[in-house]
Design a protein around this motif. Structure first.
Motif, PDB file in Angstrom:
ATOM      1  N   GLN A 100       0.928  -0.928  -0.003  1.00  0.00           N
ATOM      2  CA  GLN A 100      -0.003   0.092  -0.010  1.00  0.00           C
ATOM      3  C   GLN A 100       0.868   1.329  -0.007  1.00  0.00           C
ATOM      4  O   GLN A 100       0.420   2.376  -0.438  1.00  0.00           O
ATOM      5  N   PHE A 101       2.194   1.240   0.561  1.00  0.00           N
ATOM      6  CA  PHE A 101       2.995   2.486   0.367  1.00  0.00           C
ATOM      7  C   PHE A 101       3.373   2.910  -0.852  1.00  0.00           C
ATOM      8  O   PHE A 101       3.892   4.131  -0.918  1.00  0.00           O
ATOM      9  N   GLY A 102       3.438   2.050  -1.900  1.00  0.00           N
ATOM     10  CA  GLY A 102       3.809   2.267  -2.993  1.00  0.00           C
ATOM     11  C   GLY A 102       5.395   2.669  -3.274  1.00  0.00           C
ATOM     12  O   GLY A 102       6.151   2.550  -2.281  1.00  0.00           O
ATOM     13  N   ARG A 103       6.056   2.979  -4.375  1.00  0.00           N
ATOM     14  CA  ARG A 103       7.211   3.131  -4.893  1.00  0.00           C
ATOM     15  C   ARG A 103       8.054   4.043  -3.931  1.00  0.00           C
ATOM     16  O   ARG A 103       9.212   3.846  -3.376  1.00  0.00           O
ATOM     17  N   GLY A 104       7.618   5.327  -3.879  1.00  0.00           N
ATOM     18  CA  GLY A 104       8.122   6.264  -3.245  1.00  0.00           C
ATOM     19  C   GLY A 104       8.441   6.026  -1.811  1.00  0.00           C
ATOM     20  O   GLY A 104       9.794   6.155  -1.337  1.00  0.00           O
ATOM     21  N   VAL A 105       7.682   5.594  -0.925  1.00  0.00           N
ATOM     22  CA  VAL A 105       7.992   5.251   0.285  1.00  0.00           C
ATOM     23  C   VAL A 105       8.963   3.723   0.457  1.00  0.00           C
ATOM     24  O   VAL A 105       9.698   4.097   1.305  1.00  0.00           O
ATOM     25  N   MET A 106       8.659   3.207  -0.482  1.00  0.00           N
ATOM     26  CA  MET A 106       9.381   1.663  -0.358  1.00  0.00           C
ATOM     27  C   MET A 106      10.901   2.134  -0.871  1.00  0.00           C
ATOM     28  O   MET A 106      11.831   1.793  -0.111  1.00  0.00           O
ATOM     29  N   ALA A 107      11.096   3.018  -1.502  1.00  0.00           N
ATOM     30  CA  ALA A 107      12.458   3.549  -1.975  1.00  0.00           C
ATOM     31  C   ALA A 107      13.167   4.157  -0.717  1.00  0.00           C
ATOM     32  O   ALA A 107      14.390   4.019  -0.615  1.00  0.00           O
ATOM     33  N   GLU A 108      12.390   5.134   0.036  1.00  0.00           N
ATOM     34  CA  GLU A 108      12.850   5.737   1.059  1.00  0.00           C
ATOM     35  C   GLU A 108      13.371   4.964   2.312  1.00  0.00           C
ATOM     36  O   GLU A 108      14.223   4.947   3.063  1.00  0.00           O
ATOM     37  N   VAL A 109      12.290   3.884   2.495  1.00  0.00           N
ATOM     38  CA  VAL A 109      12.538   2.667   3.578  1.00  0.00           C
ATOM     39  C   VAL A 109      13.759   2.005   3.006  1.00  0.00           C
ATOM     40  O   VAL A 109      14.635   1.562   3.863  1.00  0.00           O
ATOM     41  N   GLY A 110      13.889   1.632   1.751  1.00  0.00           N
ATOM     42  CA  GLY A 110      15.180   1.113   1.309  1.00  0.00           C
ATOM     43  C   GLY A 110      16.495   1.700   1.517  1.00  0.00           C
ATOM     44  O   GLY A 110      17.581   0.953   2.090  1.00  0.00           O
ATOM     45  N   ASP A 111      16.352   2.968   1.469  1.00  0.00           N
ATOM     46  CA  ASP A 111      17.487   3.762   1.546  1.00  0.00           C
ATOM     47  C   ASP A 111      18.148   3.636   2.941  1.00  0.00           C
ATOM     48  O   ASP A 111      19.205   3.570   3.320  1.00  0.00           O
ATOM     49  N   LYS A 112      17.191   3.828   3.718  1.00  0.00           N
ATOM     50  CA  LYS A 112      17.374   3.711   5.591  1.00  0.00           C
ATOM     51  C   LYS A 112      17.981   2.395   5.798  1.00  0.00           C
ATOM     52  O   LYS A 112      18.878   2.250   6.859  1.00  0.00           O
ATOM     53  N   LEU A 113      17.253   1.215   5.254  1.00  0.00           N
ATOM     54  CA  LEU A 113      17.735   0.142   5.476  1.00  0.00           C
ATOM     55  C   LEU A 113      19.043  -0.318   5.129  1.00  0.00           C
ATOM     56  O   LEU A 113      19.837  -1.169   5.691  1.00  0.00           O
ATOM     57  N   PHE A 124      22.184  -1.381   7.107  1.00  0.00           N
ATOM     58  CA  PHE A 124      23.198  -2.488   6.730  1.00  0.00           C
ATOM     59  C   PHE A 124      24.413  -2.178   6.656  1.00  0.00           C
ATOM     60  O   PHE A 124      25.378  -2.878   6.770  1.00  0.00           O
ATOM     61  N   ALA A 125      24.690  -1.243   5.761  1.00  0.00           N
ATOM     62  CA  ALA A 125      26.226  -0.894   5.376  1.00  0.00           C
ATOM     63  C   ALA A 125      26.866  -0.407   6.598  1.00  0.00           C
ATOM     64  O   ALA A 125      28.165  -0.841   6.556  1.00  0.00           O
ATOM     65  N   GLU A 126      26.358   0.336   7.676  1.00  0.00           N
ATOM     66  CA  GLU A 126      26.863   0.640   8.914  1.00  0.00           C
ATOM     67  C   GLU A 126      27.558  -0.556   9.615  1.00  0.00           C
ATOM     68  O   GLU A 126      28.621  -0.806  10.332  1.00  0.00           O
ATOM     69  N   CYS A 127      26.462  -1.483   9.872  1.00  0.00           N
ATOM     70  CA  CYS A 127      26.877  -2.831  10.500  1.00  0.00           C
ATOM     71  C   CYS A 127      27.843  -3.543   9.790  1.00  0.00           C
ATOM     72  O   CYS A 127      28.637  -3.881  10.853  1.00  0.00           O
ATOM     73  N   LEU A 128      27.805  -3.597   8.656  1.00  0.00           N
ATOM     74  CA  LEU A 128      28.661  -4.268   7.861  1.00  0.00           C
ATOM     75  C   LEU A 128      29.814  -3.896   8.008  1.00  0.00           C
ATOM     76  O   LEU A 128      30.832  -4.516   8.167  1.00  0.00           O
ATOM     77  N   ALA A 129      30.195  -2.639   8.030  1.00  0.00           N
ATOM     78  CA  ALA A 129      31.410  -1.871   8.068  1.00  0.00           C
ATOM     79  C   ALA A 129      31.977  -2.194   9.543  1.00  0.00           C
ATOM     80  O   ALA A 129      33.330  -2.389   9.479  1.00  0.00           O
ATOM     81  N   ARG A 130      31.275  -2.069  10.282  1.00  0.00           N
ATOM     82  CA  ARG A 130      31.792  -2.490  11.897  1.00  0.00           C
ATOM     83  C   ARG A 130      32.299  -3.806  11.936  1.00  0.00           C
ATOM     84  O   ARG A 130      33.212  -4.372  12.445  1.00  0.00           O
ATOM     85  N   ARG A 131      31.417  -4.735  11.127  1.00  0.00           N
ATOM     86  CA  ARG A 131      32.027  -6.324  11.462  1.00  0.00           C
ATOM     87  C   ARG A 131      33.200  -6.483  10.562  1.00  0.00           C
ATOM     88  O   ARG A 131      33.800  -7.565  10.985  1.00  0.00           O
ATOM     89  N   LEU A 132      33.190  -5.831   9.556  1.00  0.00           N
ATOM     90  CA  LEU A 132      34.502  -6.102   8.583  1.00  0.00           C
ATOM     91  C   LEU A 132      35.939  -5.565   9.466  1.00  0.00           C
ATOM     92  O   LEU A 132      36.817  -5.845   9.139  1.00  0.00           O
ATOM     93  N   GLU A 133      35.598  -4.416  10.265  1.00  0.00           N
ATOM     94  CA  GLU A 133      36.670  -4.006  10.836  1.00  0.00           C
ATOM     95  C   GLU A 133      37.089  -4.766  11.990  1.00  0.00           C
ATOM     96  O   GLU A 133      38.420  -4.643  12.544  1.00  0.00           O
ATOM     97  N   GLU A 134      36.177  -5.740  12.505  1.00  0.00           N
ATOM     98  CA  GLU A 134      36.573  -6.500  13.878  1.00  0.00           C
ATOM     99  C   GLU A 134      37.542  -7.654  13.302  1.00  0.00           C
ATOM    100  O   GLU A 134      37.608  -8.268  12.126  1.00  0.00           O
ATOM    101  N   PRO A 135      38.599  -7.907  14.275  1.00  0.00           N
ATOM    102  CA  PRO A 135      39.693  -8.857  13.797  1.00  0.00           C
ATOM    103  C   PRO A 135      38.794 -10.359  13.982  1.00  0.00           C
ATOM    104  O   PRO A 135      38.077 -10.638  14.579  1.00  0.00           O
ATOM    105  N   THR A 136      39.178 -11.072  12.911  1.00  0.00           N
ATOM    106  CA  THR A 136      38.740 -12.375  12.796  1.00  0.00           C
ATOM    107  C   THR A 136      39.245 -13.306  13.794  1.00  0.00           C
ATOM    108  O   THR A 136      40.481 -13.109  14.039  1.00  0.00           O
ATOM    109  N   GLU A 137      38.257 -14.294  14.298  1.00  0.00           N
ATOM    110  CA  GLU A 137      38.974 -15.107  15.219  1.00  0.00           C
ATOM    111  C   GLU A 137      40.232 -16.270  14.704  1.00  0.00           C
ATOM    112  O   GLU A 137      39.747 -16.715  13.666  1.00  0.00           O
ATOM    113  N   ARG A 138      41.220 -16.356  15.399  1.00  0.00           N
ATOM    114  CA  ARG A 138      42.109 -17.614  14.949  1.00  0.00           C
ATOM    115  C   ARG A 138      41.756 -18.882  15.376  1.00  0.00           C
ATOM    116  O   ARG A 138      41.428 -18.851  16.739  1.00  0.00           O
TER     117      ARG A 138
END
Length: 218
Positions: free
Chosen positions: A120-133, A137-151
């Motif tokens: 019901q929200f249409g393309r405009g709202v879905m695009a806005e929601v997609g941008d924020k999500l 995701f990008a912020e969380c992924l960047a933090r995880r990639l900066e964490e040292p991997t377990e040996r």
């Protein structure tokens, strides 16, 4: 509807490529998503979406149709169905990675089809929601990639005979935290909330009017 998003992560393109294919590692960064199984090509899981007081759960699969490591291009086809309704969701997601300023630029193009209440929200709202999500995701992924991997520690030498040490009690498995659904109204922002609030208010007035008429005719 077709959506396009782009984000960057602070690692080399080959590292970013391996990370994005490590679905179980990045799953906690996907808002509303839970991964049940992944065999290297097919992901089975669910996505929760909240629309006002109603929570909709889509359960389905996502299949990697293409994984071109030399071109750093992947194509994912996902489909799901509401667990308690007739709504469906289908998406073809094409992701390409490229080096940029010492990091990696990730371009994501999504061909999305949604039926049911979220539609019901249409393309405009879905695009806005997609941008924020995607931003979350990008912020969380960047933090995880900066964490040292377990040996992995080297295996200890095996004793020829079992020792007489007492057996330690097995620790109970910690319960898995429930996945928080994607709140479309909160994610979309105040303008959408106002529009939906007007629609809800109108619906309430209609229901009240219908009940009054039924009461009078009773």
């Amino acid at each position: 509807m077709e959506l396009h998003h782009e984000f960057t992560v602070p690692v080399a393109v080959d590292d970013a490529w391996r990370a994005l294919l490590d679905v179980e590692r990045i799953a906690p960064c996907m808002p509303g998503a839970a991964v049940d199984d992944y065999d290297g090509k097919t992901v089975t899981g669910s996505v929760k979406v909240k629309v006002g007081p109603i929570t909709v759960t889509y359960r389905g699969t996502a299949v990697f149709e293409e994984q071109d490591e030399s071109a750093h291009r992947m194509v994912l086809i996902a489909s799901g169905k509401e667990t308690r309704g007739q709504g469906t969701a289908r998406a073809t997601v094409t992701g390409t990675l490229a080096e940029r300023d010492g990091g990696t630029a990730v371009s994501v193009r999504t061909d999305l089809t949604v039926t049911g209440r979220p539609a019901q929200f249409g393309r405009g709202v879905m695009a806005e929601v997609g941008d924020k999500l995607v931003g979350q995701f990008a912020e969380c992924l960047a933090r995880r990639l900066e964490e040292p991997t377990e040996r992995t520690s080297p295996p200890e030498a095996v004793e020829p005979f079992p020792s007489a040490q007492p057996v330690q009690a097995v620790q109970p498995v910690q319960p898995v935290q429930p996945v928080e659904p994607i709140d479309l109204l909160r994610t979309a922002g105040p303008p959408v909330v106002k529009r939906v609030a007007v629609a809800v208010a109108a619906a309430v007035l209609v229901l009240v009017f219908v009940r009054i008429r039924r009461h009078r005719h009773a």
